[in-house]
Design an enzyme around this catalytic site. Structure first.
Site, short mmCIF file in Angstrom:
data_model
loop_
_atom_site.label_atom_id
_atom_site.label_comp_id
_atom_site.label_asym_id
_atom_site.label_seq_id
_atom_site.Cartn_x
_atom_site.Cartn_y
_atom_site.Cartn_z
N ASP A 64 -5.48 10.68 1.08
CA ASP A 64 -4.99 10.01 2.18
C ASP A 64 -3.54 9.65 2.16
OD1 ASP A 64 -5.31 8.07 0.30
OD2 ASP A 64 -6.67 7.05 1.49
N HIS A 65 -3.03 9.45 0.97
CA HIS A 65 -1.67 8.86 0.71
C HIS A 65 -0.45 9.98 0.85
CE1 HIS A 65 -3.64 5.28 -0.69
NE2 HIS A 65 -2.42 4.88 -0.55
N ASP A 119 -7.35 1.10 -5.57
CA ASP A 119 -6.49 0.52 -4.42
C ASP A 119 -6.58 -0.60 -4.05
OD1 ASP A 119 -4.81 2.19 -2.15
OD2 ASP A 119 -5.67 0.63 -1.53
N ARG A 379 1.60 -4.69 4.82
CA ARG A 379 2.69 -4.96 3.90
C ARG A 379 3.82 -4.80 4.32
NH1 ARG A 379 -0.42 -2.70 -1.49
NH2 ARG A 379 -1.47 -4.68 -1.93
N SER A 547 0.50 -3.50 -4.94
CA SER A 547 -0.28 -2.36 -5.14
C SER A 547 -1.18 -2.51 -6.27
CB SER A 547 0.59 -1.24 -4.87
OG SER A 547 0.25 -0.29 -5.68
N ARG A 549 -1.23 0.28 -8.29
CA ARG A 549 -0.73 1.28 -8.82
C ARG A 549 -0.51 0.90 -10.34
NH1 ARG A 549 4.70 1.41 -4.84
NH2 ARG A 549 2.71 1.23 -3.53
#
Ligand code: MIC
Ligand code: SF4
Length: 657
Positions: A64-65, A119, A379, A547, A549
């Site tokens: 999806d990213h 996520d 965000r 995030s 990440r």
């Protein structure tokens, strides 16, 4: 005293430790989700653990990213993720099926279950009564292999919602109000539970908007009870079998309770460039805008987009504003297409984007410099839109669409007066059109045996961290301020496609702080690494917000960073640092932060000894000729992970016995 809902679900999944705020606990994970930007690393690490097939109740890999597909990288990632999912027994949600959190809520979320996702917005599924937590990809990889997930048992904040939302006031305004009150920092170690008469009226997608933005508060998770609203939603998704009623005990004890009267709320906006820079829309009304985008995992449900379509019906967007809509899932898009709402948006002037993260993560639709962009996202960190001097405001769909009609920030309560538009009442549909055309089911073991995992050369297995030295000699590579986000550490936008290639992506560490004409952070770090000196990052409060990440730890580790010294570090980022063997240290005296300077040479003589047992570490600043004390706030397991040179090694050792 009775239990909170959070503790009830934690207790039912407890495999290690005891349920009490502040205790380290290990819990069983029922479901996992990964998305493509964090997923490739997660699966490369999952494969190197030799784990074989996933051992959860269900695991889903979403795309999806990274869907812009400029160059081969994105599609290479998709093919790898599709084939590794097939091989390992996962569901695979293909590109175009929608944003992981929206799709998971629609298709898989189950009250009372635990969900771990790579996520930070994984707690979206708290809207359906799940205990859903965001984590780094390596933690999720371990959970996919049936390993427990370790966390600090949170304190529980109760948010009692009373009253009814007024017309044109949205659930987004509830969470923005709370963000204005609690801010994005200082909430580590908390979970939020919503209850009260006001909560009962909210539909599951509305609840999910609120739990989604718990990520911006920095809390571990957010949750609503599972009740009649949950049953209705699951029935409409043709999954009523997944329903079970679930709530906190009537006499549950909360660490703190905040009351919000929904009737007193008004439309709110988070102003540039932090989700907690909150004002009422009335206060900023009239500001000229150039862009409006509706979408993201916060506000892209069927209800959200129906609200937009109904307000737009027969109208036309302002000439000076560009307007984009990204439906959260293929299901939502399909429903809008069937009932004509899509046509209403198109004829009013909307540009329809794919069901994906898109502009939320800087994948297109960057606004012109300095132009005000109103987004229904979660965000608005500076530069996240892909434009350095962006001016992004976070608002509800109602405020977004009111403003797109006028070309200025507009309080949606003015719509009846300005355009004669009546407030559209929304009802959850009795039935959603279930569209699983891009959802692949797990293969059986026999079928999986024939699958060949496709790994193109743009997908590089990340390096395993080297062991920590007995004594650390390190240089301060950067001194940053408060609230540095993982977007600052590892940019997304045009760099996002490098997620599967750490050596390349690492060149962009702290890109936004690099100055023209000076060596970059990465160049300075590599030079030090070649000399055998470790890199050290110094930061203020709430380091690593945002995030999940893990590249924000993995890439600095690749460059030779071995310690972060900060006033405070956010939960997911701290776990990622430990997982990739970077020692998280807190200043014992915040004033020592002021004394330390970039390029200072630091020495920790007994690093391994302190990690083994101590909670204070003496740090000698050789450049400044003084000493200061750092705090190590670590569980026994964190210590073992650091001493094993990271979570991957630790897990391998444990599995090897
Ligand atoms: C985000 O909203 O920043 C992301 C992109 O979804 C991240 C995950 C990532 O960086 O891949 C998140 O929220 O965890
Ligand atoms: Fe995607 Fe944005 Fe949600 Fe992150 S916050 S998952 S980038 S839509």
């Amino acid at each position: 005293m009775g239990q909170t809902l959070t503790y009830r679900i934690l207790s039912a999944h407890l495999v290690d430790g005891k349920i009490a705020a502040g205790e380290q606990i290990g819990i069983r994970i029922d479901q996992t989700l990964t998305q493509d930007a964090t997923g490739t690393t997660a699966f490369l690490l999952f494969e190197s653990m030799g784990a074989g097939r996933v051992r959860t109740e269900l695991s889903v890999s979403y795309i999806d990213h990274n869907m812009s597909q400029f160059g081969p990288e994105n599609h290479n990632d998709h093919l790898y993720l599709q084939t590794v999912a097939a091989k390992s027994g996962l569901y695979h949600s293909r590109a175009g099926n929608g944003i992981c959190h929206q799709v998971h809520l629609e298709r898989f979320g189950r009250p009372g279950a635990t969900l771990l996702g790579s996520d930070s917005h994984t707690p979206t599924c708290g809207g359906i009564g799940m205990l859903a937590i965001g984590a780094g990809g390596l933690d999720v990889a371990v959970a996919m292999a049936a390993g427990p997930f370790y966390l600090t048992c949170p304190k529980v904040l109760g948010v009692k919602l009373t009253g009814h939302l007024g017309d044109w006031v949205a659930v987004k305004d509830v969470i923005l109000k709370l963000l204005g009150q609690l801010s994005t920092k200082g909430n580590v170690g908390w979970a939020v539970e919503y209850f009260g008469e006001g909560a009962k009226q909210l539909s599951v997608p509305q609840r999910a908007t609120i739990t989604n933005m718990g990520a911006e508060l920095g809390v571990t998770t957010s949750i609503f009870a599972s009740d009649e609203q949950t049953r209705k939603f699951l029935a409409a998704q043709k999954r009523e079998k997944d329903y079970q009623p679930l709530a906190a005990d009537a006499d549950a004890e909360y660490e703190r309770i905040i009351e919000i009267n929904l009737a007193e709320l008004e439309p709110m906006a988070a102003c540039p460039s932090s989700p907690d820079n909150v004002k009422t829309v009335a206060e900023i009304a009239g500001v000229q805008i150039g862009q409006v985008v509706v979408g993201s995992c916060t506000n892209s449900s069927f209800d959200d987009l129906m609200m937009v379509a109904k307000i737009l019906r027969g109208g036309r967007i302002n000439n000076m504003v560009e307007f984009a809509v990204a439906p959260g899932s293929r299901e939502v898009l399909n429903m809008l297409a069937e009932n004509g709402a899509l046509a209403d948006m198109i004829s009013a002037g909307a540009r329809i984007l794919e069901s994906a993260c898109g502009p939320c993560i800087g994948q297109g639709f960057s606004p012109a410099g300095g132009v005000v962009s109103l987004r229904t996202f979660n965000r608005n960190f500076a530069g996240r839109s892909g434009t350095t001097d962006d001016q992004v405001y976070l608002v509800s769909p109602e405020t977004a669409v009111a403003s797109v009609l006028t070309g200025r920030i507009t309080d949606p309560r003015d719509l009846p007066k300005l355009f004669g538009i009546e407030y559209p009442r929304m009802e959850l549909p009795d039935e959603f059109i279930v569209n699983d055309s891009l959802m692949e089911e797990p293969l059986s073991e026999e079928e999986a045996a024939n699958v060949q995992v496709l790994r193109a050369p743009t997908i590089v297995v990340p390096q395993v961290p080297p062991p920590l030295p007995k004594a650390l000699q390190g240089k301060v590579l950067i001194k940053c301020g408060d609230k540095v986000t993982t977007d600052h550490i590892m940019p997304a936008g045009s760099f996002l496609k490098l997620r599967s290639n750490v050596p390349e992506y690492a060149k962009a560490v702290f890109n936004c702080f690099n100055e023209q004409g000076r060596p970059t952070f990465a160049e300075r770090a590599i030079e030090l690494k070649q000399k055998g000196i470790a890199g050290v990052i110094v930061a203020g409060v709430s380091y690593g917000q945002g995030s999940s990440r893990e590249h924000a730890a993995l890439c600095p580790m690749h460059l030779g960073v071995r310690a972060v010294i900060a006033k405070s570090i956010e939960r997911i980022h701290k776990a990622n640092l430990i997982n990739f063997c970077i020692v998280p240290i807190e200043f014992a005296e915040p004033a020592d932060y002021d004394k330390i300077k970039p390029d200072d040479l630091l020495q920790i003589d007994n690093l391994l000894e302190v990690i083994k047992a101590g909670d204070k570490v003496k740090i000698v600043n050789k450049t400044g000729s003084y000493e200061f004390v750092g705090r190590l706030v670590l569980s026994e397991r964190d210590r073992q992970i650091l001493l094993s040179a990271g979570l991957l090694n630790y897990t391998r050792r444990k599995t090897d016995g």
